[in-house]
Motif scaffolding. Structure first.
Motif, PDB file in Angstrom:
ATOM      1  N   VAL A 182       0.878  -1.162   0.000  1.00  0.00           N
ATOM      2  CA  VAL A 182       0.000   0.000   0.000  1.00  0.00           C
ATOM      3  C   VAL A 182       0.915   1.211   0.000  1.00  0.00           C
ATOM      4  O   VAL A 182       1.762   1.345   0.898  1.00  0.00           O
ATOM      5  CB  VAL A 182      -0.908   0.012   1.256  1.00  0.00           C
ATOM      6  CG1 VAL A 182      -1.693   1.306   1.348  1.00  0.00           C
ATOM      7  CG2 VAL A 182      -1.831  -1.191   1.261  1.00  0.00           C
ATOM      8  N   THR A 183       0.792   2.083  -0.990  1.00  0.00           N
ATOM      9  CA  THR A 183       1.676   3.242  -1.024  1.00  0.00           C
ATOM     10  C   THR A 183       1.269   4.248   0.040  1.00  0.00           C
ATOM     11  O   THR A 183       0.096   4.382   0.379  1.00  0.00           O
ATOM     12  CB  THR A 183       1.691   3.917  -2.409  1.00  0.00           C
ATOM     13  OG1 THR A 183       0.370   4.314  -2.746  1.00  0.00           O
ATOM     14  CG2 THR A 183       2.253   2.985  -3.463  1.00  0.00           C
ATOM     15  N   PHE A 184       2.271   4.953   0.558  1.00  0.00           N
ATOM     16  CA  PHE A 184       2.038   5.906   1.645  1.00  0.00           C
ATOM     17  C   PHE A 184       1.123   7.045   1.225  1.00  0.00           C
ATOM     18  O   PHE A 184       0.489   7.670   2.061  1.00  0.00           O
ATOM     19  CB  PHE A 184       3.370   6.471   2.164  1.00  0.00           C
ATOM     20  CG  PHE A 184       4.025   7.449   1.221  1.00  0.00           C
ATOM     21  CD1 PHE A 184       3.776   8.806   1.328  1.00  0.00           C
ATOM     22  CD2 PHE A 184       4.869   6.999   0.215  1.00  0.00           C
ATOM     23  CE1 PHE A 184       4.368   9.701   0.453  1.00  0.00           C
ATOM     24  CE2 PHE A 184       5.463   7.882  -0.659  1.00  0.00           C
ATOM     25  CZ  PHE A 184       5.207   9.242  -0.544  1.00  0.00           C
ATOM     26  N   ASP A 185       1.038   7.320  -0.084  1.00  0.00           N
ATOM     27  CA  ASP A 185       0.214   8.431  -0.545  1.00  0.00           C
ATOM     28  C   ASP A 185      -1.145   7.996  -1.085  1.00  0.00           C
ATOM     29  O   ASP A 185      -1.916   8.813  -1.560  1.00  0.00           O
ATOM     30  CB  ASP A 185       0.962   9.269  -1.574  1.00  0.00           C
ATOM     31  CG  ASP A 185       1.427   8.463  -2.778  1.00  0.00           C
ATOM     32  OD1 ASP A 185       1.318   7.225  -2.770  1.00  0.00           O
ATOM     33  OD2 ASP A 185       1.901   9.092  -3.743  1.00  0.00           O
ATOM     34  N   SER A 186      -1.476   6.707  -0.957  1.00  0.00           N
ATOM     35  CA  SER A 186      -2.805   6.223  -1.337  1.00  0.00           C
ATOM     36  C   SER A 186      -3.786   6.595  -0.216  1.00  0.00           C
ATOM     37  O   SER A 186      -3.371   6.911   0.899  1.00  0.00           O
ATOM     38  CB  SER A 186      -2.786   4.703  -1.517  1.00  0.00           C
ATOM     39  OG  SER A 186      -2.579   4.067  -0.257  1.00  0.00           O
ATOM     40  N   PRO A 187      -5.084   6.567  -0.487  1.00  0.00           N
ATOM     41  CA  PRO A 187      -6.043   6.892   0.585  1.00  0.00           C
ATOM     42  C   PRO A 187      -5.859   6.029   1.843  1.00  0.00           C
ATOM     43  O   PRO A 187      -5.839   6.562   2.956  1.00  0.00           O
ATOM     44  CB  PRO A 187      -7.399   6.651  -0.078  1.00  0.00           C
ATOM     45  CG  PRO A 187      -7.152   6.933  -1.529  1.00  0.00           C
ATOM     46  CD  PRO A 187      -5.757   6.393  -1.782  1.00  0.00           C
ATOM     47  N   LEU A 188      -5.703   4.720   1.674  1.00  0.00           N
ATOM     48  CA  LEU A 188      -5.505   3.859   2.839  1.00  0.00           C
ATOM     49  C   LEU A 188      -4.157   4.143   3.487  1.00  0.00           C
ATOM     50  O   LEU A 188      -4.054   4.229   4.718  1.00  0.00           O
ATOM     51  CB  LEU A 188      -5.617   2.377   2.458  1.00  0.00           C
ATOM     52  CG  LEU A 188      -5.382   1.377   3.589  1.00  0.00           C
ATOM     53  CD1 LEU A 188      -6.356   1.603   4.742  1.00  0.00           C
ATOM     54  CD2 LEU A 188      -5.473  -0.051   3.063  1.00  0.00           C
ATOM     55  N   GLY A 189      -3.118   4.291   2.677  1.00  0.00           N
ATOM     56  CA  GLY A 189      -1.790   4.582   3.217  1.00  0.00           C
ATOM     57  C   GLY A 189      -1.773   5.858   4.042  1.00  0.00           C
ATOM     58  O   GLY A 189      -1.242   5.889   5.162  1.00  0.00           O
ATOM     59  N   LYS A 190      -2.379   6.929   3.514  1.00  0.00           N
ATOM     60  CA  LYS A 190      -2.448   8.197   4.258  1.00  0.00           C
ATOM     61  C   LYS A 190      -3.195   8.022   5.570  1.00  0.00           C
ATOM     62  O   LYS A 190      -2.808   8.584   6.599  1.00  0.00           O
ATOM     63  CB  LYS A 190      -3.151   9.265   3.416  1.00  0.00           C
ATOM     64  CG  LYS A 190      -2.322   9.795   2.278  1.00  0.00           C
ATOM     65  CD  LYS A 190      -3.148  10.819   1.491  1.00  0.00           C
ATOM     66  CE  LYS A 190      -2.434  11.271   0.253  1.00  0.00           C
ATOM     67  NZ  LYS A 190      -3.261  12.200  -0.547  1.00  0.00           N
ATOM     68  N   ALA A 191      -4.277   7.251   5.542  1.00  0.00           N
ATOM     69  CA  ALA A 191      -5.074   7.045   6.753  1.00  0.00           C
ATOM     70  C   ALA A 191      -4.298   6.251   7.805  1.00  0.00           C
ATOM     71  O   ALA A 191      -4.451   6.485   9.001  1.00  0.00           O
ATOM     72  CB  ALA A 191      -6.380   6.327   6.406  1.00  0.00           C
ATOM     73  N   LEU A 192      -3.459   5.315   7.373  1.00  0.00           N
ATOM     74  CA  LEU A 192      -2.728   4.462   8.316  1.00  0.00           C
ATOM     75  C   LEU A 192      -1.505   5.134   8.931  1.00  0.00           C
ATOM     76  O   LEU A 192      -1.141   4.825  10.073  1.00  0.00           O
ATOM     77  CB  LEU A 192      -2.295   3.170   7.622  1.00  0.00           C
ATOM     78  CG  LEU A 192      -3.403   2.168   7.309  1.00  0.00           C
ATOM     79  CD1 LEU A 192      -2.880   1.046   6.426  1.00  0.00           C
ATOM     80  CD2 LEU A 192      -4.015   1.617   8.591  1.00  0.00           C
ATOM     81  N   LEU A 193      -0.853   6.047   8.209  1.00  0.00           N
ATOM     82  CA  LEU A 193       0.375   6.660   8.720  1.00  0.00           C
ATOM     83  C   LEU A 193       0.151   7.320  10.073  1.00  0.00           C
ATOM     84  O   LEU A 193      -0.800   8.071  10.277  1.00  0.00           O
ATOM     85  CB  LEU A 193       0.917   7.691   7.731  1.00  0.00           C
ATOM     86  CG  LEU A 193       1.546   7.132   6.459  1.00  0.00           C
ATOM     87  CD1 LEU A 193       1.974   8.268   5.545  1.00  0.00           C
ATOM     88  CD2 LEU A 193       2.714   6.215   6.751  1.00  0.00           C
ATOM     89  N   GLY A 194       1.036   7.008  11.016  1.00  0.00           N
ATOM     90  CA  GLY A 194       0.975   7.599  12.350  1.00  0.00           C
ATOM     91  C   GLY A 194       0.017   6.909  13.306  1.00  0.00           C
ATOM     92  O   GLY A 194      -0.104   7.309  14.463  1.00  0.00           O
ATOM     93  N   ARG A 195      -0.676   5.876  12.847  1.00  0.00           N
ATOM     94  CA  ARG A 195      -1.668   5.188  13.688  1.00  0.00           C
ATOM     95  C   ARG A 195      -1.029   4.056  14.482  1.00  0.00           C
ATOM     96  O   ARG A 195       0.050   3.582  14.186  1.00  0.00           O
ATOM     97  CB  ARG A 195      -2.804   4.636  12.826  1.00  0.00           C
ATOM     98  CG  ARG A 195      -3.559   5.692  12.065  1.00  0.00           C
ATOM     99  CD  ARG A 195      -4.103   6.759  13.025  1.00  0.00           C
ATOM    100  NE  ARG A 195      -4.879   7.749  12.321  1.00  0.00           N
ATOM    101  CZ  ARG A 195      -6.167   7.932  12.485  1.00  0.00           C
ATOM    102  NH1 ARG A 195      -6.848   7.225  13.353  1.00  0.00           N
ATOM    103  NH2 ARG A 195      -6.791   8.861  11.788  1.00  0.00           N
ATOM    104  N   HIS A 196      -1.751   3.627  15.506  1.00  0.00           N
ATOM    105  CA  HIS A 196      -1.318   2.549  16.393  1.00  0.00           C
ATOM    106  C   HIS A 196      -2.335   1.412  16.339  1.00  0.00           C
ATOM    107  O   HIS A 196      -3.467   1.609  15.907  1.00  0.00           O
ATOM    108  CB  HIS A 196      -1.249   3.039  17.844  1.00  0.00           C
ATOM    109  CG  HIS A 196      -0.297   4.159  18.059  1.00  0.00           C
ATOM    110  ND1 HIS A 196      -0.608   5.462  17.779  1.00  0.00           N
ATOM    111  CD2 HIS A 196       0.971   4.162  18.526  1.00  0.00           C
ATOM    112  CE1 HIS A 196       0.421   6.229  18.069  1.00  0.00           C
ATOM    113  NE2 HIS A 196       1.398   5.469  18.521  1.00  0.00           N
TER     114      HIS A 196
END
Length: 160
Positions: free
Chosen positions: A116-130
């Motif tokens: 999943v790329t960091f700039d995809s919708p899912l990737g953006k949503a996941l970054l920084g999450r726990h």
């Protein structure tokens, strides 16, 4: 990305190194066709020479970007085992109840559907999450959500 040094996945590292090697070869081939200080022939020759010089400059810029990315990845080290970042392996449960282990990557590889790329919708949503957090993101079919089940070494198919 975060603006600081970002880790990179093994697959991303391989892809960056591969692209860098290809660009260096391509740059060498294009640069070898430049005439240097020799007088250029007609206007078509001059235009062709200018285009090749422009291509060498473009290749040089991309090579510098990739070399900087490799240095940054080295400084950043391994991805966090607690917070989702580039290079993280994340186990998520989607709205429909399916669970999947994905890797947050800088690159998209057709052959690997778990990236999943960091700039995809899912990737953006996941970054920084726990683990335990729910993320919301948009898909072509509409709004969606997923629960982060685990991050890092703990990520993988969940049982139970």
């Amino acid at each position: 990305m975060s603006g600081g040094p970002e880790p990179i996945s093994a697959e991303g590292l391989r892809a960056v190194r591969e692209e860098l090697a290809q660009l260096r070869v391509e740059r060498g081939e294009v640069a070898a066709t430049l005439r240097g200080v020799d007088p250029v022939g007609d206007r078509a020759d001059a235009a062709d020479e200018l285009q090749r010089a422009s291509e060498v400059a473009r290749l040089d810029r991309r090579i510098v970007e990739l070399e900087a990315r490799l240095r940054e990845a080295e400084v950043a080290g391994e991805p966090s085992a607690r917070v989702v970042g580039v290079g993280s392996t994340v186990n998520v449960r989607f709205d429909d109840g399916t669970e999947e282990t994905v890797e947050i990557s800088e690159i998209a590889e057709e052959r690997d559907l778990t990236l999943v790329t960091f700039d995809s919708p899912l990737g953006k949503a996941l970054l920084g999450r726990h683990a335990g957090e729910t993320v919301n993101y948009d898909t072509p079919a509409g709004a969606a959500s997923a629960v982060v089940l685990s991050v890092g070494a703990d990520a993988g198919p969940q049982t139970g």
